[in-house]
Scaffold this active site. Structure first.
Site, PDB file in Angstrom:
ATOM      1  N   ASN A 291      -2.031   0.023   7.564  1.00  0.00           N
ATOM      2  CA  ASN A 291      -1.509  -0.804   7.524  1.00  0.00           C
ATOM      3  C   ASN A 291      -0.552  -1.235   6.615  1.00  0.00           C
ATOM      4  O   ASN A 291      -0.465  -2.895   6.456  1.00  0.00           O
ATOM      5  CB  ASN A 291      -2.687  -2.284   8.065  1.00  0.00           C
ATOM      6  CG  ASN A 291      -3.447  -1.731   6.916  1.00  0.00           C
ATOM      7  OD1 ASN A 291      -3.007  -1.731   5.745  1.00  0.00           O
ATOM      8  ND2 ASN A 291      -5.025  -2.612   7.428  1.00  0.00           N
TER       9      ASN A 291
ATOM     10  N   HIS B  64      -1.485  -4.847   1.766  1.00  0.00           N
ATOM     11  CA  HIS B  64      -3.335  -5.624   1.904  1.00  0.00           C
ATOM     12  C   HIS B  64      -2.383  -6.907   1.360  1.00  0.00           C
ATOM     13  O   HIS B  64      -1.695  -7.453   0.578  1.00  0.00           O
ATOM     14  CB  HIS B  64      -4.089  -5.223   0.176  1.00  0.00           C
ATOM     15  CG  HIS B  64      -5.154  -6.328   0.031  1.00  0.00           C
ATOM     16  ND1 HIS B  64      -6.389  -5.891   0.636  1.00  0.00           N
ATOM     17  CD2 HIS B  64      -5.347  -7.373  -0.568  1.00  0.00           C
ATOM     18  CE1 HIS B  64      -6.829  -6.713   0.060  1.00  0.00           C
ATOM     19  NE2 HIS B  64      -6.688  -7.525  -0.595  1.00  0.00           N
TER      20      HIS B  64
ATOM     21  N   TYR C 266     -12.192  -2.380  -3.704  1.00  0.00           N
ATOM     22  CA  TYR C 266     -12.977  -2.415  -1.954  1.00  0.00           C
ATOM     23  C   TYR C 266     -14.428  -2.545  -1.850  1.00  0.00           C
ATOM     24  O   TYR C 266     -15.067  -2.588  -1.410  1.00  0.00           O
ATOM     25  CB  TYR C 266     -12.527  -0.781  -1.094  1.00  0.00           C
ATOM     26  CG  TYR C 266     -11.147  -1.142  -0.546  1.00  0.00           C
ATOM     27  CD1 TYR C 266     -10.906  -2.738   0.025  1.00  0.00           C
ATOM     28  CD2 TYR C 266      -9.928  -1.006  -1.035  1.00  0.00           C
ATOM     29  CE1 TYR C 266      -9.481  -2.456   0.279  1.00  0.00           C
ATOM     30  CE2 TYR C 266      -8.943  -0.837  -0.378  1.00  0.00           C
ATOM     31  CZ  TYR C 266      -8.500  -1.682   0.151  1.00  0.00           C
ATOM     32  OH  TYR C 266      -7.038  -1.934   1.061  1.00  0.00           O
TER      33      TYR C 266
ATOM     34  N   LYS D 283       0.501  -1.167  -0.135  1.00  0.00           N
ATOM     35  CA  LYS D 283      -0.477   0.218  -0.063  1.00  0.00           C
ATOM     36  C   LYS D 283       1.187   1.079  -0.101  1.00  0.00           C
ATOM     37  O   LYS D 283       2.124   1.063   0.438  1.00  0.00           O
ATOM     38  CB  LYS D 283      -1.377  -0.250   1.182  1.00  0.00           C
ATOM     39  CG  LYS D 283      -1.826  -1.150   1.318  1.00  0.00           C
ATOM     40  CD  LYS D 283      -3.150  -0.872   2.676  1.00  0.00           C
ATOM     41  CE  LYS D 283      -3.947  -1.433   2.537  1.00  0.00           C
ATOM     42  NZ  LYS D 283      -5.374  -1.583   3.345  1.00  0.00           N
TER      43      LYS D 283
ATOM     44  N   GLU E 240      -9.842 -10.784  -6.501  1.00  0.00           N
ATOM     45  CA  GLU E 240      -8.390 -10.310  -6.236  1.00  0.00           C
ATOM     46  C   GLU E 240      -7.082 -10.319  -6.996  1.00  0.00           C
ATOM     47  O   GLU E 240      -6.681  -9.602  -8.078  1.00  0.00           O
ATOM     48  CB  GLU E 240      -7.736 -10.056  -5.128  1.00  0.00           C
ATOM     49  CG  GLU E 240      -9.279  -9.801  -3.827  1.00  0.00           C
ATOM     50  CD  GLU E 240      -9.183  -9.652  -2.841  1.00  0.00           C
ATOM     51  OE1 GLU E 240      -8.079  -9.604  -2.298  1.00  0.00           O
ATOM     52  OE2 GLU E 240      -9.417  -8.473  -1.432  1.00  0.00           O
TER      53      GLU E 240
HETATM   54  N1  UDP Z   1     -10.054  -0.290   7.698  1.00  0.00           N
HETATM   55  C1  UDP Z   1     -10.417   0.869   8.177  1.00  0.00           C
HETATM   56  N2  UDP Z   1     -10.598   1.065   9.303  1.00  0.00           N
HETATM   57  C2  UDP Z   1     -11.491  -0.027   9.765  1.00  0.00           C
HETATM   58  C3  UDP Z   1     -11.698  -1.282   8.694  1.00  0.00           C
HETATM   59  C4  UDP Z   1     -10.677  -1.643   7.287  1.00  0.00           C
HETATM   60  O1  UDP Z   1      -9.754   1.315   8.248  1.00  0.00           O
HETATM   61  O2  UDP Z   1     -11.500   0.013  10.690  1.00  0.00           O
HETATM   62  C5  UDP Z   1      -9.187  -0.248   6.019  1.00  0.00           C
HETATM   63  C6  UDP Z   1      -7.674  -1.520   6.597  1.00  0.00           C
HETATM   64  O3  UDP Z   1      -6.774  -0.013   5.511  1.00  0.00           O
HETATM   65  C7  UDP Z   1      -8.581  -2.025   5.733  1.00  0.00           C
HETATM   66  C8  UDP Z   1      -9.092  -2.108   4.577  1.00  0.00           C
HETATM   67  O4  UDP Z   1      -9.356  -0.886   5.596  1.00  0.00           O
HETATM   68  O5  UDP Z   1      -6.629  -2.671   5.752  1.00  0.00           O
HETATM   69  C9  UDP Z   1      -9.720  -3.112   4.354  1.00  0.00           C
HETATM   70  O6  UDP Z   1     -10.699  -3.448   5.054  1.00  0.00           O
HETATM   71  P1  UDP Z   1     -10.532  -5.163   5.878  1.00  0.00           P
HETATM   72  O7  UDP Z   1     -11.378  -5.024   6.625  1.00  0.00           O
HETATM   73  O8  UDP Z   1     -10.907  -5.850   4.327  1.00  0.00           O
HETATM   74  O9  UDP Z   1      -9.374  -5.646   5.836  1.00  0.00           O
HETATM   75  P2  UDP Z   1      -8.053  -6.842   5.814  1.00  0.00           P
HETATM   76  O10 UDP Z   1      -8.651  -7.495   4.850  1.00  0.00           O
HETATM   77  O11 UDP Z   1      -7.612  -5.239   4.794  1.00  0.00           O
HETATM   78  O12 UDP Z   1      -7.029  -6.625   6.995  1.00  0.00           O
HETATM   79 MG    MG Z   2      -9.841  -7.478   4.002  1.00  0.00          MG
END
Ligand code: UDP
Ligand code: MG
Length: 151
Positions: free
Chosen positions: A125, A128, A51, A11, A139
């Site tokens: 974070n 991805h 997303y 990212k 994806e």
């Molecule tokens: N995210 C955020 N706040 C939240 C949950 C998710 O900013 O409360 C962002 C974070 O960058 C995350 C992305 O949205 O990686 C996608 O969310 P997901 O729940 O799919 O998490 P991931 O699969 O990336 O762990």
């Molecule tokens: Mg996810």
């Protein structure tokens, strides 16, 4: 045990903070194989498609800005997209990445070591990683043409 493919994105925070090499090093050390890699300029449409399951979340619009590098000054909207393949690759890469929330991510994971939560509440974070077989298949197809992936 099954052979899986999973999508990883460096990212914009990971790219801007020069965490690309460290991430690849950990993925390679896991024994999984890199079978595709490409720098991508992420369009608004592509970001929203990637997303789309989160489109009703309050953080969605900021997430689109984040993944397009708008918080990190990336004028080319660049991310490094990769596919890794191997036994239980999806779970293995999620374990290397750590939990979504950097505050909850275990020490030593990429997100635990390098992720942060901004004052605006955005989880930055670093990487991805596809979360389950359905997501991984969707994806990988969204980011790569079949001929860009090693057989
Ligand atoms: N995210 C955020 N706040 C939240 C949950 C998710 O900013 O409360 C962002 C974070 O960058 C995350 C992305 O949205 O990686 C996608 O969310 P997901 O729940 O799919 O998490 P991931 O699969 O990336 O762990
Ligand atoms: Mg996810």
């Amino acid at each position: 045990m099954s052979i899986e493919q999973t999508l990883i994105l460096i990212k914009p925070d990971g790219y801007a903070r020069r965490l690309t090499g460290l991430t690849i090093d950990r993925l390679d050390a896991s024994g999984l194989e890199m079978v595709a890699a490409r720098m991508v300029s992420v369009s608004e449409k592509h970001a929203r498609e990637h997303y789309k399951s989160l489109s009703d979340k309050p953080f969605f619009e900021n997430l689109i800005k984040y993944i397009r590098g708008e918080f990190h000054g990336l004028k080319n909207h660049q991310v490094l997209a990769m596919v890794y393949r191997g036994e239980n690759a999806i779970k293995a890469v999620r374990a290397i990445a750590g939990a979504t929330n950097p505050e909850q991510a275990a020490a030593g994971t990429i997100r635990g070591s390098f992720g942060r939560i901004t004052t605006a509440g955005q989880f930055e974070n670093v990487i991805h990683a596809s979360s389950d077989p359905g997501d991984a298949e969707r994806e990988v197809k969204l980011w790569f043409k079949p001929e860009e992936i090693l057989p």
